[in-house]
Design a protein around this motif. Sequence first.
Motif, PDB file in Angstrom:
ATOM      1  N   ILE A   1     -38.310 -27.152  20.731  1.00 45.15           N
ATOM      2  CA  ILE A   1     -39.951 -26.987  20.471  1.00 45.15           C
ATOM      3  C   ILE A   1     -40.092 -26.527  19.052  1.00 45.15           C
ATOM      4  CG2 ILE A   1     -42.084 -25.775  21.007  1.00 45.15           C
ATOM      5  CD1 ILE A   1     -40.542 -27.382  23.434  1.00 45.15           C
ATOM      6  N   VAL A   2     -40.749 -27.520  18.358  1.00 49.30           N
ATOM      7  CA  VAL A   2     -41.256 -26.964  16.692  1.00 49.30           C
ATOM      8  C   VAL A   2     -42.496 -26.546  16.732  1.00 49.30           C
ATOM      9  CG1 VAL A   2     -39.510 -28.813  15.838  1.00 49.30           C
ATOM     10  CG2 VAL A   2     -42.047 -29.352  16.316  1.00 49.30           C
ATOM     11  N   PRO A   3     -42.842 -25.861  15.584  1.00 49.13           N
ATOM     12  CA  PRO A   3     -44.205 -25.323  15.559  1.00 49.13           C
ATOM     13  C   PRO A   3     -45.310 -26.121  15.698  1.00 49.13           C
ATOM     14  CG  PRO A   3     -42.959 -24.544  13.704  1.00 49.13           C
ATOM     15  CD  PRO A   3     -42.369 -25.419  14.343  1.00 49.13           C
ATOM     16  N   GLU A   4     -46.579 -25.954  16.380  1.00 45.63           N
ATOM     17  CA  GLU A   4     -47.778 -26.647  16.699  1.00 45.63           C
ATOM     18  C   GLU A   4     -48.223 -27.507  15.445  1.00 45.63           C
ATOM     19  OE1 GLU A   4     -49.942 -28.491  19.129  1.00 45.63           O
ATOM     20  OE2 GLU A   4     -49.313 -26.529  19.969  1.00 45.63           O
ATOM     21  N   ILE A   5     -48.426 -28.629  15.364  1.00 46.69           N
ATOM     22  CA  ILE A   5     -48.551 -29.310  14.293  1.00 46.69           C
ATOM     23  C   ILE A   5     -49.764 -30.602  14.504  1.00 46.69           C
ATOM     24  CG2 ILE A   5     -46.709 -30.969  14.269  1.00 46.69           C
ATOM     25  CD1 ILE A   5     -46.505 -30.427  11.103  1.00 46.69           C
ATOM     26  N   ASP A   6     -50.615 -31.038  13.500  1.00 46.58           N
ATOM     27  CA  ASP A   6     -51.394 -32.412  13.769  1.00 46.58           C
ATOM     28  C   ASP A   6     -50.081 -33.517  14.233  1.00 46.58           C
ATOM     29  OD1 ASP A   6     -52.609 -34.867  12.764  1.00 46.58           O
ATOM     30  OD2 ASP A   6     -54.186 -33.433  13.005  1.00 46.58           O
ATOM     31  N   PRO A   7     -50.346 -34.196  14.970  1.00 46.94           N
ATOM     32  CA  PRO A   7     -49.435 -35.202  15.219  1.00 46.94           C
ATOM     33  C   PRO A   7     -49.168 -36.007  14.090  1.00 46.94           C
ATOM     34  CG  PRO A   7     -51.043 -35.083  16.971  1.00 46.94           C
ATOM     35  CD  PRO A   7     -51.697 -34.183  16.161  1.00 46.94           C
ATOM     36  N   LEU A   8     -50.231 -36.464  13.429  1.00 48.29           N
ATOM     37  CA  LEU A   8     -50.042 -37.169  12.163  1.00 48.29           C
ATOM     38  C   LEU A   8     -48.919 -36.488  11.118  1.00 48.29           C
ATOM     39  CD1 LEU A   8     -51.231 -39.922  11.571  1.00 48.29           C
ATOM     40  CD2 LEU A   8     -52.764 -38.893   9.891  1.00 48.29           C
TER      41      LEU A   8
ATOM     42  N   ASN B   1     -35.116 -22.487  10.513  1.00 49.89           N
ATOM     43  CA  ASN B   1     -34.688 -21.228  11.238  1.00 49.89           C
ATOM     44  C   ASN B   1     -34.276 -21.437  12.704  1.00 49.89           C
ATOM     45  OD1 ASN B   1     -34.514 -19.734   8.692  1.00 49.89           O
ATOM     46  ND2 ASN B   1     -36.537 -19.067   9.078  1.00 49.89           N
ATOM     47  N   MET B   2     -35.207 -22.005  13.396  1.00 46.33           N
ATOM     48  CA  MET B   2     -35.295 -22.141  14.887  1.00 46.33           C
ATOM     49  C   MET B   2     -33.821 -23.213  15.061  1.00 46.33           C
ATOM     50  SD  MET B   2     -35.816 -25.207  17.183  1.00 46.33           S
ATOM     51  CE  MET B   2     -37.079 -26.094  16.326  1.00 46.33           C
ATOM     52  N   SER B   3     -33.855 -24.442  14.463  1.00 46.97           N
ATOM     53  CA  SER B   3     -32.834 -25.433  14.377  1.00 46.97           C
ATOM     54  C   SER B   3     -31.475 -24.934  14.240  1.00 46.97           C
ATOM     55  CB  SER B   3     -33.298 -26.632  13.602  1.00 46.97           C
ATOM     56  OG  SER B   3     -34.420 -27.242  13.914  1.00 46.97           O
ATOM     57  N   ASP B   4     -31.640 -24.054  13.238  1.00 51.48           N
ATOM     58  CA  ASP B   4     -29.955 -23.618  12.854  1.00 51.48           C
ATOM     59  C   ASP B   4     -29.537 -22.620  14.030  1.00 51.48           C
ATOM     60  OD1 ASP B   4     -27.724 -23.680  11.225  1.00 51.48           O
ATOM     61  OD2 ASP B   4     -28.600 -22.603   9.595  1.00 51.48           O
ATOM     62  N   LYS B   5     -30.422 -22.116  14.691  1.00 51.50           N
ATOM     63  CA  LYS B   5     -29.866 -21.335  15.952  1.00 51.50           C
ATOM     64  C   LYS B   5     -29.527 -22.120  17.249  1.00 51.50           C
ATOM     65  CE  LYS B   5     -32.547 -17.287  14.387  1.00 51.50           C
ATOM     66  NZ  LYS B   5     -33.854 -16.400  14.553  1.00 51.50           N
ATOM     67  N   ILE B   6     -30.240 -23.201  17.444  1.00 50.58           N
ATOM     68  CA  ILE B   6     -30.271 -24.150  18.725  1.00 50.58           C
ATOM     69  C   ILE B   6     -29.364 -25.138  18.657  1.00 50.58           C
ATOM     70  CG2 ILE B   6     -31.606 -25.501  20.139  1.00 50.58           C
ATOM     71  CD1 ILE B   6     -33.965 -23.906  19.762  1.00 50.58           C
ATOM     72  N   MET B   7     -29.118 -25.641  17.380  1.00 48.37           N
ATOM     73  CA  MET B   7     -28.346 -26.898  17.553  1.00 48.37           C
ATOM     74  C   MET B   7     -26.928 -26.705  17.571  1.00 48.37           C
ATOM     75  SD  MET B   7     -30.029 -29.367  17.862  1.00 48.37           S
ATOM     76  CE  MET B   7     -31.914 -29.916  18.015  1.00 48.37           C
ATOM     77  N   PRO B   8     -26.498 -25.442  17.023  1.00 45.63           N
ATOM     78  CA  PRO B   8     -24.895 -25.562  17.205  1.00 45.63           C
ATOM     79  C   PRO B   8     -24.474 -25.323  18.740  1.00 45.63           C
ATOM     80  CG  PRO B   8     -25.739 -23.805  15.395  1.00 45.63           C
ATOM     81  CD  PRO B   8     -26.825 -24.303  15.967  1.00 45.63           C
ATOM     82  N   LYS B   9     -25.386 -24.687  19.415  1.00 50.85           N
ATOM     83  CA  LYS B   9     -24.962 -24.638  20.958  1.00 50.85           C
ATOM     84  C   LYS B   9     -25.132 -26.048  21.660  1.00 50.85           C
ATOM     85  CE  LYS B   9     -27.009 -20.065  21.470  1.00 50.85           C
ATOM     86  NZ  LYS B   9     -28.032 -19.269  21.981  1.00 50.85           N
ATOM     87  N   LEU B  10     -26.155 -26.749  21.125  1.00 50.61           N
ATOM     88  CA  LEU B  10     -26.149 -28.257  21.789  1.00 50.61           C
ATOM     89  C   LEU B  10     -25.358 -28.955  21.157  1.00 50.61           C
ATOM     90  CD1 LEU B  10     -30.146 -28.770  21.734  1.00 50.61           C
ATOM     91  CD2 LEU B  10     -28.654 -28.240  23.514  1.00 50.61           C
TER      92      LEU B  10
ATOM     93  N   VAL C   1     -37.930 -34.292  12.392  1.00 49.30           N
ATOM     94  CA  VAL C   1     -36.518 -34.535  11.758  1.00 49.30           C
ATOM     95  C   VAL C   1     -35.650 -33.488  11.374  1.00 49.30           C
ATOM     96  CG1 VAL C   1     -37.126 -34.431   9.331  1.00 49.30           C
ATOM     97  CG2 VAL C   1     -35.568 -36.508  10.260  1.00 49.30           C
ATOM     98  N   VAL C   2     -36.231 -32.343  11.231  1.00 46.43           N
ATOM     99  CA  VAL C   2     -35.325 -31.119  10.942  1.00 46.43           C
ATOM    100  C   VAL C   2     -34.385 -30.879  12.012  1.00 46.43           C
ATOM    101  CG1 VAL C   2     -35.333 -28.575  10.474  1.00 46.43           C
ATOM    102  CG2 VAL C   2     -36.908 -30.208   9.315  1.00 46.43           C
ATOM    103  N   PRO C   3     -34.801 -30.840  13.264  1.00 40.21           N
ATOM    104  CA  PRO C   3     -33.633 -30.568  14.603  1.00 40.21           C
ATOM    105  C   PRO C   3     -32.765 -31.759  14.422  1.00 40.21           C
ATOM    106  CG  PRO C   3     -35.831 -30.338  15.346  1.00 40.21           C
ATOM    107  CD  PRO C   3     -36.312 -30.857  14.024  1.00 40.21           C
ATOM    108  N   LEU C   4     -33.055 -32.706  14.263  1.00 40.58           N
ATOM    109  CA  LEU C   4     -32.256 -34.002  14.108  1.00 40.58           C
ATOM    110  C   LEU C   4     -31.103 -33.813  13.026  1.00 40.58           C
ATOM    111  CD1 LEU C   4     -34.607 -36.768  14.889  1.00 40.58           C
ATOM    112  CD2 LEU C   4     -32.941 -35.975  16.360  1.00 40.58           C
ATOM    113  N   GLN C   5     -31.725 -33.452  11.833  1.00 42.43           N
ATOM    114  CA  GLN C   5     -30.719 -33.157  10.684  1.00 42.43           C
ATOM    115  C   GLN C   5     -29.622 -32.234  11.052  1.00 42.43           C
ATOM    116  OE1 GLN C   5     -33.524 -31.863   7.709  1.00 42.43           O
ATOM    117  NE2 GLN C   5     -33.776 -34.122   6.823  1.00 42.43           N
ATOM    118  N   PHE C   6     -30.080 -31.092  11.780  1.00 34.61           N
ATOM    119  CA  PHE C   6     -29.401 -29.970  12.011  1.00 34.61           C
ATOM    120  C   PHE C   6     -28.188 -30.273  13.338  1.00 34.61           C
ATOM    121  CE2 PHE C   6     -32.006 -26.953   9.952  1.00 34.61           C
ATOM    122  CZ  PHE C   6     -30.889 -26.071   9.169  1.00 34.61           C
TER     123      PHE C   6
END
Length: 606
Positions: free
Chosen positions: A561-568, A447-456, A575-580
């Motif tokens: 910025i994606v949600p906080e997550i364990d680095p592993l 949801n975040m990526s689909d909002k941000i990536m059109p502008k970028l 990969v999701v923002p890159l897909q978008f």
Amino acid sequence: MCGIIGIISSNDNRVPKKITEGLNRLTYRGYDSCGVAIISNGKLEIVKDVGTVDKLEKIYKVSEKRSFIGIGHTRWATHGRPTQENAQPHADCDFKIAVAENGIISNCYELDSELEREGHIIRSRCDSEPVAHIVEKYLKKGMSFEESVLKTIPSLKGLFALVLISVHEPDKIIAVRNGNPLMIGIGNGENYVASDLPALLSFTNKYIPLKDGEIAIITSESVTIKDFNGKIVVRKPFITDLTPESAEKGKFETFMLKEIYEQPTVIQNAILLAETKYMDKFVKHILEADKVFMIACGSSYNASLVASYWFNKLAGMCIPAVIASEFNELYGNSVDEDTAIIGVSQSGETQHVVTTVKQAKEKSAKILGVINVLGSQLMYLSDVYLPIGAGPEICVLATKTYMNQLMTLFLASLHTGLESGRIDRSEFSNYLSLARKLPEKLLSTINMSDKIMPKLSGRYYKQQSILVLSHGLNYGTACEGSLKIKEVSYIHSEALPSGELLHGHLALVDDKMLNVFLLTKDDTMEFTLGNMSEVHSRNGKIIAITAGEPVGEEFSSHMVIVPEIDPLLSPFLYVVPLQFFAYHLAKKLGRNIDQPRNLAKTITVT
């Protein structure tokens, strides 16, 4: 590669319409040209042209034709330019036999010359046309249609799948598998054959995958499978729970967008499918082997590259990811009975993977498959396989299958770590719990990526080149993001371990170069920040992708910025923002997103 389909019915003369429906579901395998062959009133009719199935329908009104039998083809050119003459199906001299082929018949030009010396008229430069003429030759000697096809096969070199019809025996379709996939669909008073399951889903949920070296004689009431020596093969059909809707766009503009949005759902299938006895066997073979390699191509290779880091971190094992076409030159002589090969392939038919696996199997190596398509060659070649459960992926670009490959390989490395004693039960349970929470985080990231990536993408779609960089675990993610950008937008992109910047690549950086950094919040982060500083000081433009609290803002033109997550587990989200980004770059540039130029979904040639 190319897509082929055949349908024969006892009571429905709308077979041409059904063939066009099936071809539309196979266009991800090729879209240079297409065609349909039917038998009507004892005569063979072929319509074919350059372009899409929709164009063929518009010009020739295929759906309005009537026949109880037919075959169709959608082409990704390998031999001969995309022209009407080279489009398939092809016919013999007398226009009594039609053939459609997927693959490469490598001795086609020698066959053409030989046939022309015998008086045959070759109309195309396509590798499949000689098949029709050779079958014609044996039919004229008094052989049956089946006998003529079996007699023809030994003269063909290469890897291919064939479907044929003949006015001499208009009650059957003959299908041949020699390296390339074919699925037989079982209906009621109607039977089918196609390159891939999506083409069959509107008609049946029962299918039988042909194996290499098999021929199928398909009538409206029966299917007989034989090997190339004529011995009958008995095999029970699979029953799929996939629906026709799973291979349709629904409310989405493209299949790529639909399949990105499906990731939070389908990743749960990968988690469930991994919790079986097959995972235990998979891990057992890994631990018993002296040497283990992962082999793959394209996006599957990128997923394997990420998994190499996981096997090191969780299981303390060196399991390199190797591009399948390079494996034998790099490691082939080291393969023996103490080797395990993990073959990773969405289709299970990727020719470089299948060929390498076969060669390793000849040396008594254990074969472990990671697949999406049941009934594929890789499934049958494997000593044990793990299905990823992503469902049909129609867009040529991998998105949800990449995500599910990641999950399957992550869980394999996690189980291997537990069984080897490298991690304890508490650590295992913690990571498994985090994996099960990923769908919610994925949905938030989408949801975040689909909002941000059109502008970028609107800001950067005129870029000539894009670097995607990371250090450590997310280098494989950088490779996948870079691949997506070049595949769908046609903008040149290159992925780098960020530490390699100083070894030549920094010369590319100026105020026109876009650099996308993936910042993993582990012990590699300080190194990556240092590399960002080096780019920033040379006026390079930077998009930084990280999780949780922002870092590197002082160097970045834009932060994602994606949600906080364990680095592993960060590769799942990063990969999701890159897909978008790739998607919206392509959309801004007016690209054909689901069918990028020169590409096909399943690469069954080398």
